[in-house]
Scaffold this motif. Structure first.
Motif, PDB file in Angstrom:
ATOM      1  N   LEU A   7       3.572  -4.758   4.988  1.00 37.48           N
ATOM      2  CA  LEU A   7       3.047  -4.138   6.204  1.00 37.48           C
ATOM      3  C   LEU A   7       1.526  -4.225   6.238  1.00 37.48           C
ATOM      4  CD1 LEU A   7       3.609  -2.511   8.784  1.00 37.48           C
ATOM      5  CD2 LEU A   7       3.420  -0.422   7.403  1.00 37.48           C
ATOM      6  N   GLN A   8       0.880  -3.977   5.106  1.00 34.18           N
ATOM      7  CA  GLN A   8      -0.575  -4.078   5.055  1.00 34.18           C
ATOM      8  C   GLN A   8      -1.040  -5.507   5.306  1.00 34.18           C
ATOM      9  OE1 GLN A   8      -0.808  -2.295   1.116  1.00 34.18           O
ATOM     10  NE2 GLN A   8      -1.940  -0.544   1.943  1.00 34.18           N
ATOM     11  N   ARG A   9      -0.308  -6.472   4.776  1.00 30.16           N
ATOM     12  CA  ARG A   9      -0.685  -7.871   5.009  1.00 30.16           C
ATOM     13  C   ARG A   9      -0.497  -8.242   6.484  1.00 30.16           C
ATOM     14  NH1 ARG A   9      -1.930 -10.105   0.375  1.00 30.16           N
ATOM     15  NH2 ARG A   9      -0.961  -9.399  -1.573  1.00 30.16           N
ATOM     16  N   ASP A  10       0.540  -7.716   7.111  1.00 31.57           N
ATOM     17  CA  ASP A  10       0.736  -8.004   8.535  1.00 31.57           C
ATOM     18  C   ASP A  10      -0.386  -7.384   9.358  1.00 31.57           C
ATOM     19  OD1 ASP A  10       2.434  -8.994  10.773  1.00 31.57           O
ATOM     20  OD2 ASP A  10       2.539  -6.853  11.247  1.00 31.57           O
ATOM     21  N   LEU A  11      -0.813  -6.180   8.994  1.00 38.88           N
ATOM     22  CA  LEU A  11      -1.930  -5.558   9.703  1.00 38.88           C
ATOM     23  C   LEU A  11      -3.204  -6.376   9.525  1.00 38.88           C
ATOM     24  CD1 LEU A  11      -3.289  -3.303  11.276  1.00 38.88           C
ATOM     25  CD2 LEU A  11      -3.508  -2.016   9.137  1.00 38.88           C
ATOM     26  N   ALA A  12      -3.463  -6.831   8.296  1.00 36.35           N
ATOM     27  CA  ALA A  12      -4.658  -7.658   8.072  1.00 36.35           C
ATOM     28  C   ALA A  12      -4.600  -8.942   8.898  1.00 36.35           C
ATOM     29  CB  ALA A  12      -4.782  -7.980   6.585  1.00 36.35           C
ATOM     30  N   ARG A  13      -3.409  -9.528   9.014  1.00 31.00           N
ATOM     31  CA  ARG A  13      -3.266 -10.746   9.826  1.00 31.00           C
ATOM     32  C   ARG A  13      -3.572 -10.452  11.292  1.00 31.00           C
ATOM     33  NH1 ARG A  13       0.425 -12.473  13.168  1.00 31.00           N
ATOM     34  NH2 ARG A  13       1.801 -10.692  12.693  1.00 31.00           N
ATOM     35  N   LEU A  14      -3.059  -9.332  11.796  1.00 34.59           N
ATOM     36  CA  LEU A  14      -3.301  -8.970  13.184  1.00 34.59           C
ATOM     37  C   LEU A  14      -4.777  -8.651  13.423  1.00 34.59           C
ATOM     38  CD1 LEU A  14      -0.168  -6.716  13.798  1.00 34.59           C
ATOM     39  CD2 LEU A  14      -0.599  -8.974  14.779  1.00 34.59           C
ATOM     40  N   GLN A  15      -5.401  -8.006  12.469  1.00 37.06           N
ATOM     41  CA  GLN A  15      -6.824  -7.705  12.618  1.00 37.06           C
ATOM     42  C   GLN A  15      -7.653  -8.974  12.713  1.00 37.06           C
ATOM     43  OE1 GLN A  15      -7.258  -5.281   9.118  1.00 37.06           O
ATOM     44  NE2 GLN A  15      -7.058  -3.355  10.240  1.00 37.06           N
ATOM     45  N   ARG A  16      -7.279  -9.984  11.936  1.00 34.54           N
ATOM     46  CA  ARG A  16      -8.022 -11.250  11.999  1.00 34.54           C
ATOM     47  C   ARG A  16      -7.739 -11.984  13.309  1.00 34.54           C
ATOM     48  NH1 ARG A  16      -6.165 -11.572   6.650  1.00 34.54           N
ATOM     49  NH2 ARG A  16      -4.513 -13.000   7.321  1.00 34.54           N
ATOM     50  N   SER A  17      -6.481 -12.062  13.694  1.00 33.81           N
ATOM     51  CA  SER A  17      -6.138 -12.840  14.887  1.00 33.81           C
ATOM     52  C   SER A  17      -6.665 -12.184  16.160  1.00 33.81           C
ATOM     53  CB  SER A  17      -4.619 -13.016  14.980  1.00 33.81           C
ATOM     54  OG  SER A  17      -3.976 -11.755  15.133  1.00 33.81           O
TER      55      SER A  17
END
Length: 819
Positions: free
Chosen positions: A396-406
């Protein structure tokens, strides 16, 4: 000449987050060249300590430990760039020296306290208490710094610490022995522990207090130290809180230490690195081992020379950026003043107190307003650390980091305002992300009131990333591996657990805001079930506005809300049927609450009637669709619009019943009449007739006053109604002048509450109208006579007084003739 390396274990007692201690630790490690470095901290961190050397790791950061099956039970061990422990870690990794943590394992410290908590750094040395043993709140303890400062003749321990440690620019005294300061600190702490005994640890509480916890932690540290000595010999350096140094140097048997650790509760703990902030290092945040000025300490640690001059230059740059007139002369004068204050106060170097006084005087003209900006931005600071992508994290944290970058929505420690245009894909996705996180309990952003006149297609947010949100993310990981999946699962669970209709309707609104169509079927079933079982009109009226807002969100977010609209229409019909009977027999408080429900339902019905068409101003960015799908959509919109028109008509019929039914509370009847008048469903003559009946001599004064409050008690709008309709004002005036003296005192508080809500200009105009009286007879028919608020006719003398000023403003030359 540098002394040779020593084979004796070097016990480096430090103050956590002290730049002077950090410099001294670095100098001591350079001198000792140990074969291993031991640091106070949870041993579980040994598996991730190597990440501190990666390029993506930028302090302040923290070790986050939490119970595997209960992420809410967590503890933090923060590190700033000027923390001695961080300097020791970086030195060991740079020199390829093994580094290990030796404090009590997080598996034990988290098990001792079953309540969720936020950790300290494992000690409260020099901080007047703290969050010892992995961060559990403890009783206040003796402040060693305060004791040492008092012995040195200082009233303020922070000032003594700056003079004795922070202002030391070299690693050791004149002899060049970098270990000498640590031996002095160890001797001082030994004397304190001997002099104060248990009171130094637990304030005399006894029992299962901080003293017992410190004893357990120190026993574990001694065991880990023995283990390291067996592996590496005596060439070991230990970096720990100064308070623990005498205990680590004391002679204890292995059996005695193991006995202290026997039977400790244990849980399965997981540990990772998370970003931290300078603001969370500050003592004002409640952090047990906090410092008062993390930004200032960071400056002292990084300034190679002339720290006062560099600090004043930084402050001047900040004030200039905020449009304060600060010149180089101000900087020079501030430096001179700070040095002078330091000399007068007998300090070796100007500290934070002297620089603050100098900044206030030389740069801020004695004002604390710009000084507060310096305190917030520089003395404390908004620095947010970073951790590398290779650090352990949940999916979940990795998905949030991906969304923050995109989405280019970077987490920041400072509050930042964002305005999203929901017609744009990127802004709509950002809005969905923040709403989904709020549904998961991760309050990265808070909705803010946007500028007026921008329509419902815009959202304003204030975002700020706090370290505690990392714990919330760990808790939310139990709901799913992506933000959308986790939010959907959480919404479905909330729908099943909801106990009231209002909760479910609010949840439906949040699901639409968050773009969770997969959760809507479960929410809709729960909504239908609660609506069918709930017969309380108040509950239905409270639930309807949120439900109607949810229907409206479909216009902007392109979400299918047809099913939701059907439920809203059905709920509205139930309110219409039950409302007149529910308004009967209410006392004053209940009538006022019901009047609020009527206002909310009225607004909801207005929105529900517009659900078939987009709000004004929102169509310019939409593309024109053609074809069968567009025709179907137009037909559906027409059906919805027709249904909305029917709903508005039925609601108007309910309001007419409320306005004309005798026996209902006056406030409700007056409010219903006003809503009908605003919607154009009640003529002025009919409104005057209803007011005349409500204010007739046969009506009790208190009931008549309640009718007036319901009719005009809506702030400036109600006042303007009386300003522009002198007939209604005359009715109110006639009634008020006819209230008997013995009843006037009873109705005065209600009338005062009603009319005090008007704008000052409205009240003044009403006073003028009442003062000069009303037109009557033929004048009223012809509209002649007095003008609102300005007396009879045009006062030519007063008008002529402003003509010279008007000529100057308009650039008109005076010709001497008649204007």
């Amino acid at each position: 000449m540098t002394p040779p390396a020593t084979a004796t274990p070097a016990l480096l007692g430090v103050r956590h987050h002290g730049p002077g201690s950090a410099r001294a630790v670095r100098a001591a490690l350079d001198q000792c060249r140990p074969d291993a470095v031991l640091i106070e901290g949870p041993p579980e961190a040994d598996a991730v300590v190597h990440l501190a050397a990666e390029e993506g790791m930028r302090p302040p950061v923290a070790l986050l430990a939490h119970v595997a099956d209960d992420p809410g039970r967590a503890a933090f061990w923060p590190f700033a760039e000027f923390s001695p422990e961080w300097v020791a870690v970086r030195w060991a990794l740079a020199h390829d020296v093994p580094v290990r943590f030796i404090d009590l394992p997080a598996a034990h410290s988290l098990a001792v306290d079953e309540k969720p908590h936020r950790a300290g750094d494992g000690s409260g040395e020099g901080e007047g208490g703290g969050e010892g043993d992995g961060g559990r709140p403890v009783a206040p303890r003796l402040d060693p710094l305060a004791a040492l400062a008092g012995a040195a003749g200082y009233d303020d321990p922070e000032v003594w610490w700056e003079d004795a440690v922070e202002h030391r620019r070299a690693g050791g005294p004149a002899g060049g022995d970098a270990l000498a300061p640590f031996r002095a600190v160890a001797e001082a702490m030994a004397e304190l522990r001997a002099a104060f005994g248990e009171e130094a640890a637990d304030g005399g509480t006894g029992g299962d207090g901080p003293a017992d916890r410190d004893a357990v932690r120190e026993a574990h540290m001694r065991l880990k130290l023995r283990e390291a000595k067996r592996q590496f010999g005596d060439a070991v350096a230990v970096v720990c809180g100064a308070w623990h140094v005498p205990a680590l140097a004391a002679k204890r048997t292995v059996a005695a230490d193991r006995q202290l650790l026997k039977g400790l509760p244990k849980v399965k703990a997981e540990l990772s690195w998370v970003p931290w902030t300078h603001r969370r290092l500050a003592r004002c945040s409640g952090y047990g081992a906090g410092i008062t000025s993390p930004g200032w300490y960071g400056h002292l640690f990084h300034a190679p020379d002339r720290p006062v001059e560099r600090w004043m230059t930084t402050v001047a740059g900040l004030l200039r950026d905020e449009d304060f007139p600060v010149s180089s002369a101000h900087v020079i004068e501030a430096v001179r003043l700070a040095d002078t204050l330091a000399a007068m106060r007998g300090r070796p170097l100007a500290g934070l107190a002297e620089t603050t006084d100098a900044i206030r005087s030389a740069m801020c003209d004695g004002s604390d307003v710009p000084l507060a900006l310096v305190q917030d931005r520089l003395v404390i600071g908004d620095v947010l650390g970073e951790v590398p992508e290779s650090a352990p994290a949940t999916p979940l944290q990795r998905d949030l980091a991906r969304l923050q970058r995109s989405l280019r929505l970077k987490p920041e420690a400072a509050h930042r305002d964002h305005e999203f245009d929901l017609r744009k894909d990127v802004d709509a996705a950002r809005s969905l992300l923040l709403h989904r996180l709020r549904l998961l309990g991760v309050g990265w952003g808070e909705p803010a009131r946007h500028r007026s006149g921008l329509g419902t297609f815009r959202e304003s947010w204030r975002v700020c990333w706090e370290p505690e949100l990392s714990v919330r993310m760990a808790e939310a990981a139990a709901w799913g591996t992506t933000v959308e999946a986790a939010a959907t699962a959480k919404a479905e669970s909330l729908a099943r657990e909801a106990t009231s209709l209002a909760e479910v309707t609010a949840l439906a609104e949040r699901c639409l805001l968050a773009g969770l169509p997969a959760a809507l079927p479960v929410v809709m079933r729960a909504l239908a079930d609660r609506a069918a079982l709930d017969a309380d009109v108040g509950h239905l009226a409270r639930a309807l506005p949120a439900l109607v807002r949810s229907v409206r969100y479909g216009d902007v977010r392109r979400t299918d809300t047809a099913a939701l609209g059907e439920v809203a229409a059905g709920l509205a019909e139930r309110v219409f049927v039950s409302l007149p009977a529910a308004c009967a027999g209410l006392d004053t408080d209940a009538a006022e609450e019901m009047r609020g429900h009527i206002d909310a339902v009225h607004q909801a019905v207005a929105l529900l009637g517009q659900a078939g068409r987009p709000p004004a101003g929102e169509t310019e960015a939409e593309e024109t669709d053609t074809g069968p799908q567009a025709a179907d959509a137009d037909a559906a919109d027409a059906d919805v619009a027709a249904a909305g028109s029917g709903i508005r008509g039925r609601w108007a019929a309910v309001l007419k019943v409320l306005a004309g039914r005798d026996g209902l509370p006056g406030g409700i009847r007056g409010r219903a009449a006003r809503l009908l008048l605003d919607d154009g469903r009640l003529t002025d003559d009919e409104a005057a007739r209803l007011m005349g009946l409500a204010l007739s001599p046969g009506t009790a004064p208190a009931e008549a006053a309640a009718w007036i409050e319901g009719f005009v008690g809506s702030g400036g709008a109600g006042g303007m109604l009386l300003v522009h309709d002198e007939r209604l004002l005359g009715l109110v005036d006639t009634w008020l002048t006819g209230v008997p003296p013995d009843a006037f005192t009873d109705v005065l508080p209600l009338l005062r509450r009603t009319f005090s809500a008007y704008e000052p200009g409205v009240r003044r105009t009403l006073g003028e109208l009442v003062r000069r009286g009303r037109a009557s007879g033929a004048e009223a028919v012809r509209g002649e006579g007095t003008r609102n608020g300005f007396g009879a006719g045009l006062d030519e003398e007063r008008a002529a007084a402003v003509l010279p000023t008007m000529r100057l403003l308009l650039g008109i030359a005076h010709t001497g003739g008649t204007e």
